[in-house]
Design a protein around this motif. Structure first.
Motif: not given
Length: 417
Positions: A286-301
């Motif tokens: 579904g969602i992939q965070l590649d790097g150590a600096g990838s910090v999205p807000v993932i909520q209410s999905n």
């Protein structure tokens, strides 16, 4: 003196009349440059838009490209002019060059707006559709066969986009760029063949109200460029192929990902199930965070994990810092062969506990929170394995036991007896 005042008034009225007569005449000449505009309207008063109408059958403009060229000519002559292009009739148009919607980029305060209430299709071969700043394109259907759609700080609200070439995708560039469905409807985006992410975001723009269908193995629905912080909301991403990825955040990118739905359940067949069992990465992500600096807000999905082995809801490849992943609903399909959240090695227990407490899990998962060591370790040992088979002594040792024929000769004398 008294008689001169009326003459001045009459002179001013006469000049106003000549100007009012010249404006429609000039406008008629200008409107006629695109596709025949015998009924072209006069220039409006200041503050009101010029309206150009496109109808493939009736005109006055039979092609959108001609109306856009006319709008740009009018804007170059009049600062701050707003042009509204209305597509009234259904039809198809194949681009013969790039369709560049340029409202002046703020230099002259102009703006171009295109609306379509009919089924109007734009076929782009090797040419691009460029939606620059101060412009908007709404309600059209675009078929890409080699070109790209560039939303450069403009607004693109299509009814449908079909990508039929590996080199075609939608680029959302800039902090003011908007890609969304028109009239509160999901814009259908079909990613049949592509090499880059179907929708690639560079900047802090907004992507909302689109339905992306990924039907190519290993394809990516939405991807970010490093340093991007977009707003992704109210979207639906359908993964219909093995190894497909819904959203990929590159290093040092973040933003907000909320109120979206990811369906990671491709149509399963016996062949796909066998392929998925042979490799742990056969399922969807579904969602992939590649790097150590990838910090999205993932909520209410709402994230649906596919029933194929190796499917993952959210995969975190690097980093141990806490990310805002809360209020999401993870749903497992079938027998529970997938993992809801796959964390990176070394993730603190407090972060793992926060994931479990802040999200809800429905269905039978193989693991709600699993270790991400397996996918990251696979590319690392491959270069180390290549030098090991180079030395040939092991095959030589296998050739030494070849003197096995003497025991085979023993049965032959038995036959002689």
């Amino acid at each position: 003196m008294k008689g001169s005042l009326p003459r001045k008034g009459q002179a001013s009225r006469s000049t106003w009349r000549t100007r009012s007569l010249l404006l429609p005449l000039l406008a008629g000449i200008a409107f006629g440059c695109g596709g025949g505009a015998g009924n072209s309207p006069p220039l409006p008063p200041p503050g009101e838009p010029v309206i150009l109408r496109v109808d493939p059958a009736k005109g006055p403009f039979t092609k959108l490209a001609d109306a856009v060229a006319e709008a740009q000519r009018l804007q170059s002559a009049t600062a701050g002019l707003e042009v509204l292009i209305e597509i009234l009739g259904a039809g198809k148009e194949r681009l013969e060059k790039n369709l560049a919607l340029d409202g002046g980029d703020g230099t002259n305060g102009g703006r171009i707006r295109i609306t379509s209430s009919a089924a109007y299709e734009i076929l782009a071969g090797l040419f691009n559709v460029i939606v620059a700043s101060q412009t908007s394109l709404q309600g059209v259907e675009v078929v890409l066969e080699g070109g790209k759609i560039q939303v450069n700080d403009g607004t693109f609200q299509p009814s449908k986009v079909t990508l039929n070439s590996p080199s075609s995708n939608i680029l959302v560039n800039g902090n003011a760029a908007v890609l969304e469905g028109a009239v509160n409807q999901l814009a259908q985006v079909f990613c049949q063949q592509f090499s880059d992410p179907c929708v690639q975001i560079s900047g802090n723009g907004r992507v909302a109200g689109i339905s992306v269908t990924v039907s190519k193995t290993g394809g990516v629905g939405v991807g970010t460029v490093p340093g991007s912080n977009p707003l992704l909301e109210n979207n639906a991403i359908l993964l219909q192929a093995l190894g497909a990825l819904g959203v990929r955040y590159s290093d040092n990118s973040g933003g907000v990902f909320r109120n979206n739905q990811i369906e990671g359940d491709p149509p399963t067949t016996a062949g796909l199930a066998l392929q998925a069992r042979q490799t742990a990465s056969g399922g969807t992500t579904g969602i992939q965070l590649d790097g150590a600096g990838s910090v999205p807000v993932i909520q209410s999905n709402r994230i649906v994990v596919g029933r194929i082995a190796g499917s993952v809801g959210i995969r975190i490849l690097q980093g141990t810092q806490a990310r805002t992943i809360a209020g999401n609903t993870f749903l497992a399909r079938g027998e529970g062969a997938g993992v809801a959240i796959q964390v990176a090695p070394g993730t603190p227990e407090a972060v793992v506990a926060a994931y479990l407490a802040g999200n809800s899990f429905q269905g039978n998962f193989a693991e709600r929170i699993g270790s991400g060591s397996a996918p990251t370790a696979t590319p690392v040992p491959t270069p180390t394995l290549t030098p090991t088979p180079e030395p040939t002594p092991p095959p030589k040792t296998q050739t030494r036991p070849t003197p096995t024929p003497p025991p085979r000769r023993n049965p032959t004398p038995q036959r002689e007896e």
